[in-house]
Motif scaffolding. Structure first.
Motif, PDB file in Angstrom:
ATOM      1  N   GLY A 626      28.753  50.425  57.543  1.00  0.00           N
ATOM      2  CA  GLY A 626      27.391  50.230  58.030  1.00  0.00           C
ATOM      3  C   GLY A 626      26.475  49.796  56.905  1.00  0.00           C
ATOM      4  O   GLY A 626      26.905  49.244  55.895  1.00  0.00           O
ATOM      5  N   GLY A 627      25.194  50.092  57.070  1.00  0.00           N
ATOM      6  CA  GLY A 627      24.229  49.690  56.061  1.00  0.00           C
ATOM      7  C   GLY A 627      22.815  49.907  56.554  1.00  0.00           C
ATOM      8  O   GLY A 627      22.577  50.592  57.552  1.00  0.00           O
ATOM      9  N   PHE A 628      21.871  49.307  55.849  1.00  0.00           N
ATOM     10  CA  PHE A 628      20.484  49.367  56.297  1.00  0.00           C
ATOM     11  C   PHE A 628      19.746  48.125  55.820  1.00  0.00           C
ATOM     12  O   PHE A 628      20.146  47.441  54.872  1.00  0.00           O
ATOM     13  N   TYR A 629      18.659  47.844  56.521  1.00  0.00           N
ATOM     14  CA  TYR A 629      17.716  46.776  56.182  1.00  0.00           C
ATOM     15  C   TYR A 629      16.356  47.444  56.107  1.00  0.00           C
ATOM     16  O   TYR A 629      15.921  48.117  57.051  1.00  0.00           O
ATOM     17  N   CYS A 630      15.664  47.285  54.973  1.00  0.00           N
ATOM     18  CA  CYS A 630      14.366  47.931  54.783  1.00  0.00           C
ATOM     19  C   CYS A 630      13.398  46.928  54.181  1.00  0.00           C
ATOM     20  O   CYS A 630      13.634  46.415  53.076  1.00  0.00           O
ATOM     21  N   ASN A 631      12.320  46.639  54.903  1.00  0.00           N
ATOM     22  CA  ASN A 631      11.365  45.632  54.444  1.00  0.00           C
ATOM     23  C   ASN A 631       9.967  46.221  54.340  1.00  0.00           C
ATOM     24  O   ASN A 631       9.508  46.959  55.213  1.00  0.00           O
ATOM     25  N   TYR A 632       9.310  45.839  53.233  1.00  0.00           N
ATOM     26  CA  TYR A 632       7.923  46.271  53.017  1.00  0.00           C
ATOM     27  C   TYR A 632       7.075  45.045  52.695  1.00  0.00           C
ATOM     28  O   TYR A 632       7.288  44.378  51.688  1.00  0.00           O
ATOM     29  N   LYS A 633       6.130  44.741  53.584  1.00  0.00           N
ATOM     30  CA  LYS A 633       5.201  43.633  53.365  1.00  0.00           C
ATOM     31  C   LYS A 633       3.969  44.199  52.683  1.00  0.00           C
ATOM     32  O   LYS A 633       3.052  44.717  53.329  1.00  0.00           O
ATOM     33  N   ALA A 634       3.957  44.122  51.341  1.00  0.00           N
ATOM     34  CA  ALA A 634       2.861  44.720  50.580  1.00  0.00           C
ATOM     35  C   ALA A 634       1.543  44.026  50.860  1.00  0.00           C
ATOM     36  O   ALA A 634       0.491  44.670  50.905  1.00  0.00           O
ATOM     37  N   SER A 635       1.600  42.709  51.046  1.00  0.00           N
ATOM     38  CA  SER A 635       0.408  41.925  51.377  1.00  0.00           C
ATOM     39  C   SER A 635       0.872  40.625  51.986  1.00  0.00           C
ATOM     40  O   SER A 635       2.073  40.384  52.149  1.00  0.00           O
ATOM     41  N   SER A 636      -0.070  39.759  52.322  1.00  0.00           N
ATOM     42  CA  SER A 636       0.302  38.470  52.897  1.00  0.00           C
ATOM     43  C   SER A 636       1.034  37.590  51.890  1.00  0.00           C
ATOM     44  O   SER A 636       1.668  36.610  52.263  1.00  0.00           O
ATOM     45  N   LYS A 637       0.985  37.964  50.594  1.00  0.00           N
ATOM     46  CA  LYS A 637       1.619  37.152  49.554  1.00  0.00           C
ATOM     47  C   LYS A 637       2.836  37.821  48.916  1.00  0.00           C
ATOM     48  O   LYS A 637       3.617  37.151  48.249  1.00  0.00           O
ATOM     49  N   PHE A 638       2.999  39.120  49.137  1.00  0.00           N
ATOM     50  CA  PHE A 638       3.997  39.853  48.372  1.00  0.00           C
ATOM     51  C   PHE A 638       4.887  40.638  49.321  1.00  0.00           C
ATOM     52  O   PHE A 638       4.398  41.401  50.159  1.00  0.00           O
ATOM     53  N   ASN A 639       6.233  40.466  49.192  1.00  0.00           N
ATOM     54  CA  ASN A 639       7.169  41.142  50.083  1.00  0.00           C
ATOM     55  C   ASN A 639       8.334  41.706  49.269  1.00  0.00           C
ATOM     56  O   ASN A 639       8.847  41.059  48.346  1.00  0.00           O
ATOM     57  N   ILE A 640       8.740  42.929  49.612  1.00  0.00           N
ATOM     58  CA  ILE A 640       9.867  43.591  48.949  1.00  0.00           C
ATOM     59  C   ILE A 640      10.885  43.973  50.014  1.00  0.00           C
ATOM     60  O   ILE A 640      10.535  44.557  51.046  1.00  0.00           O
ATOM     61  N   ASN A 641      12.169  43.640  49.756  1.00  0.00           N
ATOM     62  CA  ASN A 641      13.216  43.961  50.722  1.00  0.00           C
ATOM     63  C   ASN A 641      14.408  44.582  50.009  1.00  0.00           C
ATOM     64  O   ASN A 641      14.856  44.088  48.972  1.00  0.00           O
ATOM     65  N   LEU A 642      14.917  45.668  50.580  1.00  0.00           N
ATOM     66  CA  LEU A 642      16.179  46.264  50.158  1.00  0.00           C
ATOM     67  C   LEU A 642      17.113  46.268  51.352  1.00  0.00           C
ATOM     68  O   LEU A 642      16.709  46.604  52.477  1.00  0.00           O
ATOM     69  N   SER A 643      18.369  45.895  51.122  1.00  0.00           N
ATOM     70  CA  SER A 643      19.387  45.981  52.167  1.00  0.00           C
ATOM     71  C   SER A 643      20.676  46.477  51.532  1.00  0.00           C
ATOM     72  O   SER A 643      20.903  46.299  50.329  1.00  0.00           O
ATOM     73  N   SER A 644      21.488  47.116  52.337  1.00  0.00           N
ATOM     74  CA  SER A 644      22.741  47.657  51.796  1.00  0.00           C
ATOM     75  C   SER A 644      23.877  47.401  52.768  1.00  0.00           C
ATOM     76  O   SER A 644      23.668  47.139  53.962  1.00  0.00           O
ATOM     77  N   TYR A 645      25.083  47.506  52.220  1.00  0.00           N
ATOM     78  CA  TYR A 645      26.294  47.465  53.045  1.00  0.00           C
ATOM     79  C   TYR A 645      27.284  48.440  52.426  1.00  0.00           C
ATOM     80  O   TYR A 645      27.440  48.501  51.201  1.00  0.00           O
ATOM     81  N   THR A 646      27.948  49.219  53.276  1.00  0.00           N
ATOM     82  CA  THR A 646      28.868  50.237  52.768  1.00  0.00           C
ATOM     83  C   THR A 646      30.048  50.389  53.709  1.00  0.00           C
ATOM     84  O   THR A 646      29.945  50.092  54.909  1.00  0.00           O
ATOM     85  N   TYR A 647      31.189  50.824  53.160  1.00  0.00           N
ATOM     86  CA  TYR A 647      32.352  51.112  54.000  1.00  0.00           C
ATOM     87  C   TYR A 647      33.194  52.193  53.338  1.00  0.00           C
ATOM     88  O   TYR A 647      33.087  52.458  52.135  1.00  0.00           O
ATOM     89  N   ALA A 648      34.040  52.826  54.154  1.00  0.00           N
ATOM     90  CA  ALA A 648      34.909  53.899  53.668  1.00  0.00           C
ATOM     91  C   ALA A 648      36.113  53.309  52.944  1.00  0.00           C
ATOM     92  O   ALA A 648      36.527  52.172  53.193  1.00  0.00           O
ATOM     93  N   LEU A 673      24.100  47.281  47.185  1.00  0.00           N
ATOM     94  CA  LEU A 673      22.651  47.250  47.347  1.00  0.00           C
ATOM     95  C   LEU A 673      22.129  45.878  46.954  1.00  0.00           C
ATOM     96  O   LEU A 673      22.462  45.357  45.881  1.00  0.00           O
ATOM     97  N   ASN A 674      21.330  45.292  47.821  1.00  0.00           N
ATOM     98  CA  ASN A 674      20.708  43.994  47.574  1.00  0.00           C
ATOM     99  C   ASN A 674      19.195  44.153  47.518  1.00  0.00           C
ATOM    100  O   ASN A 674      18.624  45.024  48.187  1.00  0.00           O
ATOM    101  N   ALA A 675      18.547  43.306  46.744  1.00  0.00           N
ATOM    102  CA  ALA A 675      17.086  43.363  46.624  1.00  0.00           C
ATOM    103  C   ALA A 675      16.524  41.954  46.537  1.00  0.00           C
ATOM    104  O   ALA A 675      17.076  41.099  45.844  1.00  0.00           O
TER     105      ALA A 675
END
Length: 720
Positions: A626-648, A673-675
């Motif tokens: 599985g994994g996750f997608y996490c996005n934070y739009k700090a402002s109309s000009k600045f965006n930060i994203n973290l995503s992950s992928y994992t397996y057993a 982990l991706n950024a």
């Protein structure tokens, strides 16, 4: 010619054709809460709806998610979807499965059997399946990540809707289109460790009725390692060492097999899309394109005589395609033609062939009442493969077919989508495929139903059965191998024109809930069974059963044959979409599953009249991923994203390691982990840092392949 000028060439253009209307890319960071929650899909029932209402286990990776997460390829983007297993063989080269069933036959000597041969991949509903041995050559897709509007995934058998080879599921890549803007220009360049990527697009709307887009893409990636796994030595070595005992000139043999030793992937593609819509009831879409690639990956492996030396091989291909889709009132017609060349094991004999694929589908939608439809249709496909241009017996150059071979398939199908009540929906589909070889008709069916308890809660169930198509290689293989052993100088490998086609049956239950305005839950519980598998096994045949001229003495002969192995899998997939406000979005997902094999053939060198079978847990597929997608739009000009992928952690098996003494098959559990951090100083221009596997988790993800590594890139996107 790897340099910046080629990268800049990629800043050409990007593609729309057969998709929903595209929103301008400037709006990707301005999506409303409603847009983030109501994700569209068409592939689950072949009608436009939201993921919440879809009758099958399905998911859509949106353009917004692709862009914000920084996915550097279509293959990598699939790590954003629940229920998909994505493992990297080397930089940018992946093996991808839906819900596993990978390496189902465990100890089969053929490396290609480790690949996914049973998922149907499409571009705008056009199959891009390899009809030689099955599966998808991902590196050979003519489009790239910048061309994508969204990726729709249907988990589970889907042949009644999309035809044979949708056995474990469907991945439908929907390309961009113009929307309402008069001019569309996009360019994207990324440069970093071991990786250079460029994409570009230009689109123009001449009127309300006519528009076109052209695009170009380019990727150049270096390997993470420069050694190759030696199967006899069970260690990674210089490629020259592989051929020390099998070639009079090991250096020449290594250079012949690996002409670009440090290169993982080099590909380019160009596409053009023309859309014409004279009125609301008539539309025409024409897409055309070409591609060329060279890649190192696991497919056939390198042999020295009768001994497998290693897994990585160099593959080359080029192809051209045309696809026409027409909607005329209720009649929908789609037809395509592909002409291509593959060299699936550079430096080997045999390995080259030309191919053509033509397919056509016509269906007519009949509306019954307000929300009920019935859609009958027919389809036809013919695939033709030949290696005749590359065969020269006088120089001991033989093919794997040694002549032209074709397989054609006629099909008839019908599907219904009815609503017995305001809350209850039933979708049913049945399809019959008549193959020229084997001369059989196979039936696929699907029954799915949803019940909306209210606007916030939906339950669903599905029963489906799908089969693979008939493959050229499995059917018409004709290979003679010189072993170099005086007592057994020749080994034959032959096809089988009477194979039963691989089949998967599935039962599935699901529940979806809108737990709050910004929180959705999706749960799938599934059970599926795979049977009618086939493998190349030692066979007892008569001389007249071999391709002519008939030998006086039967050589040691291997043949594609069905084996009685059955795989049964139980699992559950859970995913959430949490959007507390328009600045934050979090999407975690996980699949937990268990797979068992019954009647597994443990020795493929044993004649088929005296086999040995066993039952066991199938540990080649991860027990959870599985994994996750996490996005934070700090402002109309600045965006930060973290995503992950994992397996057993899990085991991958191979014929050369039947005793399990080598540790190479032990695939460790992994967390990637991706950024991506992006900044838009002015509206048309965005600059970004894109880190893939930023923690530099370097464990191998596939048997006999490279260690992985972090890829760190900087880039810029221009939208006009």
């Amino acid at each position: 010619m790897r340099p910046t000028c080629l990268l800049l060439f990629g800043a050409l253009c990007s593609v729309p054709l057969f998709a929903q209307e595209q929103k301008p890319e400037e709006d990707l960071y301005e999506l409303s809460l409603e847009q983030l929650m109501n994700v569209p899909i068409n592939s689950a029932s072949k009608k436009d709806e939201t993921l919440f209402d879809a009758p099958l286990s399905s998911y859509t990776i949106t353009r917004s998610e692709i862009d914000k997460a920084g996915s550097a390829s279509i293959m990598e983007a699939l790590r954003l979807a629940p229920g998909v297993i994505v493992r990297e063989q080397t930089n940018g080269v992946y093996d991808i499965h839906i819900r596993g069933f990978d390496n189902a036959l465990r100890y089969t000597p053929q490396p290609f059997s480790k690949s996914n041969l049973t998922t149907l991949v499409m571009i705008d509903n056009r199959p891009v399946f390899n009809n030689n041995l099955g599966g998808t050559f991902w590196e050979s897709l003519p489009i790239d990540i910048n061309d994508v509007e969204r990726i729709e995934i249907v988990r589970g058998p889907s042949a009644p809707l999309f035809g044979p080879n949708a056995v474990t599921g469907v991945i439908n890549i929907i390309t961009k289109r113009m929307g309402t803007q008069p001019v569309y220009t996009n360019a994207n360049v990324q440069y970093g460790s071991d990786t250079r990527i460029a994409n570009g697009s230009f689109g123009y709307r001449t009127s309300d009725k006519f528009s076109f887009i052209v695009s170009g893409n380019y990727q150049d990636r270096d390997r993470f390692d420069d050694t190759y796994y030696s199967i006899p030595q069970q260690q990674f070595v210089d490629p020259v060492t592989l051929f020390t005992n099998t070639s009079a000139n090991p250096q020449a043999s290594a250079a012949n097999r690996y002409p670009n030793r440090e290169q993982a992937l080099n590909k380019w593609g160009a596409n053009g899309f023309i859309a014409y819509k004279p009125n609301e009831d008539v539309s025409l879409d024409l897409s055309m394109g070409l591609q060329k690639d060279e890649v190192q990956k696991v497919f056939l492996g390198v042999q020295g005589g009768s001994t497998q030396l290693t897994y990585f091989t160099t593959n080359k291909s080029d192809s051209r395609y045309a696809n026409l889709s027409a909607q005329v009132y209720g009649l929908h017609i789609r037809t395509s033609y592909v002409d291509g060349y593959d060299n699936i094991n550079v430096g080997s004999n045999p390995s080259q062939y030309d191919y053509t694929t033509f397919d056509a589908t016509a269906e007519y939608g009949i509306t019954l009442g307000k929300n009920n439809t019935i859609t009958p249709g027919i389809s036809y496909q013919v695939v033709d493969y030949t290696d005749a241009p590359y065969v020269n017996p006088d120089q001991n150059i033989y093919g794997f077919l040694n002549e032209d071979h074709s397989i054609n398939t006629w099909a008839g199908f019908i599907r219904t989508d009815i609503n017995p009540s305001e809350h209850w929906r039933i979708m049913a589909a049945v399809r019959a495929d008549k193959f020229s070889t084997p001369d059989k008709t196979r039936l696929a069916y699907e029954l799915a139903t949803t019940y909306k308890i209210n606007k916030l809660h939906l339950i669903r169930a599905a029963v489906t059965r799908s089969n693979s198509g008939s493959f050229i290689g499995n059917t018409y293989l004709d290979v003679s191998i010189n072993t170099g052993i005086p007592t057994a100088p020749t080994v034959k490998q032959i096809g089988n024109t009477d194979l039963a086609l691989l089949t998967v049956e599935m039962y599935e239950l699901g529940y979806r809930a809108q737990l709050s305005e910004g929180l959705q839950l999706d749960i799938d519980i599934f059970r599926q069974t795979m049977d009618d598998l086939s493998a190349i096994v030692l066979s007892e045949v008569q001389p007249t059963q071999l391709p002519p001229p008939y030998p006086a003495v039967v050589p040691k002969t291997y043949q594609f044959q069905n084996i009685p192995t059955t795989l049964t899998q139980h699992g559950i997939t859970l995913s959430l979409n949490y959007v507390p406000n328009e600045k934050i979005q979090v999407k975690p997902f996980v699949t937990v599953q268990k797979t068992k094999t019954k009647n597994l053939l443990s020795e493929y060198n044993a004649p088929n009249f005296n086999p040995t079978y066993s039952d066991s847990d199938h540990e080649n597929t991860p027990a959870w991923y599985g994994g996750f997608y996490c996005n934070y739009k700090a402002s109309s000009k600045f965006n930060i994203n973290l995503s992950s992928y994992t397996y057993a952690g899990h085991n991958q098996y191979d014929y050369a390691d039947r005793t399990g003494t080598a540790s190479l098959g032990e695939i460790d559990s992994k967390f990637l982990l991706n950024a991506r951090i992006s900044y838009t100083p002015v509206k048309p221009l965005s600059v970004f840092f894109n880190g893939r596997n930023v923690l530099n988790s370097d464990s191998r993800e596939f048997y006999g392949t490279d260690k992985t590594a972090g890829v760190y890139m900087i880039g810029a996107t221009l939208n006009l």
